[in-house]
Design a protein around this motif. Structure first.
Motif: not given
Ligand code: URA
Length: 234
Positions: A68-90
């Protein structure tokens, strides 16, 4: 055959928990003076996330990371009540180091907008943090290798709602024998380490691009999420 594979994955995840995969795959020295219980307590959420990101960056002997070229760690609001988990980076995620910024990401943005959610208001990550070569699915071993980090990630964010997009996220978090078609659209309250979110699985946007006729079921799931947010915010 599928049942056997799933059992193998469950055993691997359990095994990695038992042996503390961080010690095996991580690069940091073992400090026997640090009390284990204190490790996850100290620091702000931001600091804990940075530490987790560094730990993932130090993973050794991983084909995903090596290609891989980069780590893909996360995006968005760290204090959100909603967390979304996908499969892996494209490919696009790998280039930018941000999850869900490619074609599937654009559809995810639209899906979120349909229930008045902006991607900046939610927190997004993946089962694996490096792009699988040629966009293949992560192997069972890779899922199990990254699982302790995902578990820690969920614990740090401690969401009230956890949305699992697609079969890989379902398998990693629930260890479910069911297909995504059977498991989707059902609320499940489950402890994930120290977090205790309401969990729902739904179709992955990349799957919806291939099978747009399934969008009507995805819409049902999105409405369930919209209603749950209302309940939680009451
Ligand atoms: N698909 C995923 O599962 N995750 C991403 O970040 C992008 C596409």
């Amino acid at each position: 055959m599928k049942r056997k594979l799933n059992q193998k994955l469950l055993n691997l995840i359990e095994y990695y928990h038992l042996i503390n995969a961080e010690i095996l795959f991580g690069n940091s020295t073992i400090n026997r003076n640090i009390k284990k219980d204190n490790q996850h307590i100290y620091g702000t959420k931001k600091q804990k996330l940075e530490k987790l990101k560094q730990k993932i960056k130090y993973i050794k002997n991983c084909e995903l990371k090596e290609n891989a070229k980069n780590i893909v760690f996360s995006d968005g609001n760290i204090n959100s009540k909603i967390m979304i988990i996908g499969e892996g980076p494209g490919a696009q995620e790998d280039l930018e180091g941000i999850p869900f910024v490619g074609r599937a990401g654009k559809l995810l943005d639209k899906m979120l907008q349909a229930i008045n959610l902006d991607r900046k208001k939610v927190y997004i990550s993946n089962v694996v943090n490096y792009r699988p070569p040629s966009n293949r699915k992560p192997t069972d071993e890779e899922i199990a290798r990254y699982f302790p980090y995902l578990l820690n990630h969920i614990e740090i964010i401690s969401p009230k709602i956890l949305l699992l997009l697609g079969s890989t996220a379902l398998k990693a978090v629930i260890g479910d024998e069911q297909t995504i078609s059977n498991a989707r659209g059902k609320w499940l309250k489950k402890d994930i380490g120290t977090a205790s979110p309401w969990i729902i699985a739904s179709f992955h946007p990349a799957f919806l691009m291939r099978q747009p006729e399934q969008k009507k079921l995805s819409w049902i799931d999105l409405k369930m999420i919209r209603d749950k947010i209302k309940l939680i915010n009451k």
